[in-house]
Motif scaffolding. Structure first.
Motif, PDB file in Angstrom:
ATOM      1  N   THR A  73       0.656  -1.296  -0.012  1.00 46.50           N
ATOM      2  CA  THR A  73      -0.198  -0.280   0.146  1.00 46.50           C
ATOM      3  C   THR A  73       0.979   1.859  -0.031  1.00 46.50           C
ATOM      4  OG1 THR A  73      -0.202  -0.203   2.795  1.00 46.50           O
ATOM      5  CG2 THR A  73      -1.461  -1.207   1.205  1.00 46.50           C
ATOM      6  N   TRP A  97      -4.735   4.144  -1.149  1.00 43.69           N
ATOM      7  CA  TRP A  97      -3.509   4.791   0.051  1.00 43.69           C
ATOM      8  C   TRP A  97      -4.202   5.954   0.352  1.00 43.69           C
ATOM      9  CZ3 TRP A  97      -0.024   5.672   3.244  1.00 43.69           C
ATOM     10  CH2 TRP A  97      -0.039   6.977   3.813  1.00 43.69           C
ATOM     11  N   ASP A 106      -8.616  -0.409   2.662  1.00 38.98           N
ATOM     12  CA  ASP A 106      -7.531  -0.592   4.420  1.00 38.98           C
ATOM     13  C   ASP A 106      -6.544  -0.108   3.804  1.00 38.98           C
ATOM     14  OD1 ASP A 106      -6.332  -1.876   6.613  1.00 38.98           O
ATOM     15  OD2 ASP A 106      -8.599  -1.702   7.036  1.00 38.98           O
ATOM     16  N   ARG A 107      -5.634   0.397   4.518  1.00 38.03           N
ATOM     17  CA  ARG A 107      -4.221   0.327   4.321  1.00 38.03           C
ATOM     18  C   ARG A 107      -3.410  -0.194   5.182  1.00 38.03           C
ATOM     19  NH1 ARG A 107      -4.245   7.175   5.000  1.00 38.03           N
ATOM     20  NH2 ARG A 107      -4.311   6.378   7.650  1.00 38.03           N
ATOM     21  N   THR A 108      -3.886  -1.348   5.897  1.00 36.30           N
ATOM     22  CA  THR A 108      -2.926  -2.212   6.973  1.00 36.30           C
ATOM     23  C   THR A 108      -3.051  -3.714   6.345  1.00 36.30           C
ATOM     24  OG1 THR A 108      -5.178  -2.726   8.839  1.00 36.30           O
ATOM     25  CG2 THR A 108      -3.331  -0.910   9.118  1.00 36.30           C
ATOM     26  N   VAL A 109      -2.687  -4.417   7.359  1.00 39.49           N
ATOM     27  CA  VAL A 109      -2.825  -6.010   5.761  1.00 39.49           C
ATOM     28  C   VAL A 109      -3.605  -6.367   5.730  1.00 39.49           C
ATOM     29  CG1 VAL A 109      -1.940  -8.363   6.981  1.00 39.49           C
ATOM     30  CG2 VAL A 109      -0.986  -6.829   8.429  1.00 39.49           C
ATOM     31  N   ILE A 130       5.040  -8.237   2.292  1.00 38.02           N
ATOM     32  CA  ILE A 130       3.432  -6.825   3.149  1.00 38.02           C
ATOM     33  C   ILE A 130       3.706  -5.524   3.329  1.00 38.02           C
ATOM     34  CG2 ILE A 130       1.507  -6.337   4.363  1.00 38.02           C
ATOM     35  CD1 ILE A 130       1.063  -9.922   4.468  1.00 38.02           C
ATOM     36  N   HIS A 131       3.496  -4.750   2.505  1.00 38.13           N
ATOM     37  CA  HIS A 131       4.410  -3.602   3.309  1.00 38.13           C
ATOM     38  C   HIS A 131       2.588  -2.309   2.946  1.00 38.13           C
ATOM     39  CE1 HIS A 131       7.365   0.022   2.917  1.00 38.13           C
ATOM     40  NE2 HIS A 131       6.053   0.642   2.964  1.00 38.13           N
ATOM     41  N   THR A 132       2.737  -1.900   4.655  1.00 38.29           N
ATOM     42  CA  THR A 132       1.548  -2.142   5.062  1.00 38.29           C
ATOM     43  C   THR A 132       1.506   0.204   5.447  1.00 38.29           C
ATOM     44  OG1 THR A 132       1.379  -1.733   7.773  1.00 38.29           O
ATOM     45  CG2 THR A 132       0.733  -3.719   6.411  1.00 38.29           C
ATOM     46  N   GLU A 134      -0.026   1.800   6.930  1.00 38.95           N
ATOM     47  CA  GLU A 134      -0.614   2.576   8.070  1.00 38.95           C
ATOM     48  C   GLU A 134       0.383   1.783   9.247  1.00 38.95           C
ATOM     49  OE1 GLU A 134      -2.218   4.400   8.519  1.00 38.95           O
ATOM     50  OE2 GLU A 134      -4.678   3.673   8.981  1.00 38.95           O
ATOM     51  N   ALA A 189      -2.933  -0.775  13.726  1.00 42.18           N
ATOM     52  CA  ALA A 189      -1.702  -2.087  12.404  1.00 42.18           C
ATOM     53  C   ALA A 189      -1.289  -3.005  13.526  1.00 42.18           C
ATOM     54  CB  ALA A 189      -0.997  -1.513  12.345  1.00 42.18           C
ATOM     55  N   ARG A 192      -4.922  -5.512  13.384  1.00 41.44           N
ATOM     56  CA  ARG A 192      -4.693  -6.467  12.148  1.00 41.44           C
ATOM     57  C   ARG A 192      -3.909  -7.367  11.600  1.00 41.44           C
ATOM     58  NH1 ARG A 192      -8.967  -5.986   8.776  1.00 41.44           N
ATOM     59  NH2 ARG A 192      -7.447  -5.902   6.565  1.00 41.44           N
TER      60      ARG A 192
END
Length: 429
Positions: A73, A97, A106-109, A130-132, A134, A189, A192
């Protein structure tokens, strides 16, 4: 703020003194994925991608037989920066984003997408990134987390850039509230991440999952006169979490030996017996993760850690380097962008006595500063840039991508962060 991450750290291994090699995502993601310094991979600018010829961590893992997937994200963790190389599956959540409407994105997982991919590949070795986005400014924690840490605030700021840019906050009470919003995003975050781990348990893969949790930079709340990140190399902008958890990592607990995000790639490659694709800038942390003693561990404990920061945005044109070794830290700034500043400045800190880096000891310990400066000079001279082809500099720059960059405050659009009156005075040797 992070009960689940803390539980992983307590049951696994966490590095209490881990650092990103840059306070800016555009530089630190290639640092992580290539185990190369910015000076070598050459991604100095928001609109410059990594060289296509370089082999990423994902490409190395795929060549070793791993199924690979990435869920991101942030624009600098995707094709915009050539950081999608090596992933069989790449799920791009970047376009969502900037929205604060969590019914849309959703900006997390991305739990559902990532879980579905794992279910389809769980009979194979898997490598997932995984790049969040948040936590990240603008600070807009969702319902259930908003007002968790500072419910009594009645001021003007809400963590957004507009209509009132939180960068203009100067009152300590306002700053406290904005930091609380950031903490609420961290807590969200973490929740999540806990739900994602539950999904792994449901799929029956949690007992064999080996997880690394880290960040590409820290965040400042005016400790040294600035907001967010990318404007100096103080610890609040470069210190990051680094947690290893899983059956292959052991459970050593807290490790105080300094580490860096460039160490992640060599650690994973050694763990899975994958040959490095090029000279790596980091070192494997496996000796520490396995609780070993002797020369390898001593070498990790005594090595210097370097970070750099290249900021070429308007009115922010400066270059900065730092070296940390044996509890001492030297920062060198070239062409500080603050109007009226000298062409160079040095700062020296005793981190054991001054963890918040408030006292510049340059004049009191000139020999210590000189020794660290010599270490920095030797390191910088050794960072030979990788030869870039013309194709490496070709990247799509459509209106949507520029919008995403603006929404994150990376190019144009946003008011540029400015130093506050609390910024430290310049010092020269």
């Amino acid at each position: 703020t992070t009960p689940f991450l803390q539980s992983l750290a307590q049951r696994g291994t966490w590095f209490a003194n881990a650092f990103s090699n840059s306070p800016r995502t555009v530089e630190s993601i290639p640092d992580l994925m290539l185990s190369m310094t910015t000076e070598r991979h050459g991604v100095y600018h928001n609109l410059t991608p990594a060289p296509l010829e370089l082999v990423t961590l994902a490409e190395s893992m795929r060549a070793a037989g791993f199924a690979t997937a990435s869920f991101v994200t942030n624009v600098y963790a995707g094709p915009r920066a050539h950081m999608d190389q090596g992933f069989d599956t790449f799920v791009d959540k970047i376009g969502f984003w900037w929205t604060t409407d969590r019914s849309i994105a959703d900006r997390t997982v991305p739990i559902e997408e990532a879980s579905a991919w794992i279910a389809a590949h769980k009979d194979r070795p898997m490598f997932m990134y995984i790049h969040t986005a948040e936590p990240h400014a603008p600070y807009t924690p969702p319902e259930g987390f908003a007002n968790r840490f500072d419910p009594g605030y009645t001021g003007r700021f809400d963590g957004n850039y507009r209509p009132l840019n939180f960068h203009s906050a100067r009152d300590p009470r306002d700053i406290q509230h904005i930091a609380a919003l950031y903490d609420e995003e961290i807590a969200y975050a973490d929740s999540r991440l806990a739900r994602f781990w539950q999904a792994l348990s449901t799929l029956g893969v949690d007992k064999r999952a080996n997880v690394v949790v880290t960040s590409d930079h820290g965040e400042e709340f005016v400790q040294h006169g600035y907001w967010e990140h990318g404007l100096n190399l103080h610890n609040e902008q470069t210190r990051v979490p680094l947690v290893f958890f899983g059956p292959l990592f052991g459970a050593v607990g807290r490790i105080d030996t300094p580490a860096q995000i460039m160490d992640i790639m060599p650690t994973l490659l050694e763990l899975f017996d994958v040959p490095p694709p090029h000279d790596l800038g980091g070192d494997s942390l496996l000796p520490l993760l396995r609780g070993e003693t002797g020369e390898p561990v001593a070498g990790l404990s005594s090595r210097p850690i370097f970070s750099s920061n290249y900021n070429f945005l308007p009115r922010q044109n400066f270059v900065e380097y730092q070296v940390t070794r044996d509890g001492w830290k030297l920062v060198y700034s070239k062409n500080p962008w603050r109007l009226g500043g000298p062409p160079t400045r040095f700062k020296l800190f005793d981190l054991k006595a001054d963890a918040r880096e408030r006292n510049n000891l340059l004049m009191q310990y000139p020999d210590k500063a000189r020794a660290l400066a010599e270490t920095l000079i030797v390191w910088r001279a050794a960072q030979r840039p990788y030869a870039r082809s013309a194709a490496s500099d070709v990247a799509v720059q459509d209106a949507a991508q520029i919008r995403d960059l603006e929404a994150m405050g990376y190019v144009g659009g946003m008011d540029e962060p400015q130093p506050t009156d609390d910024d430290e005075e310049d010092s020269s040797p």
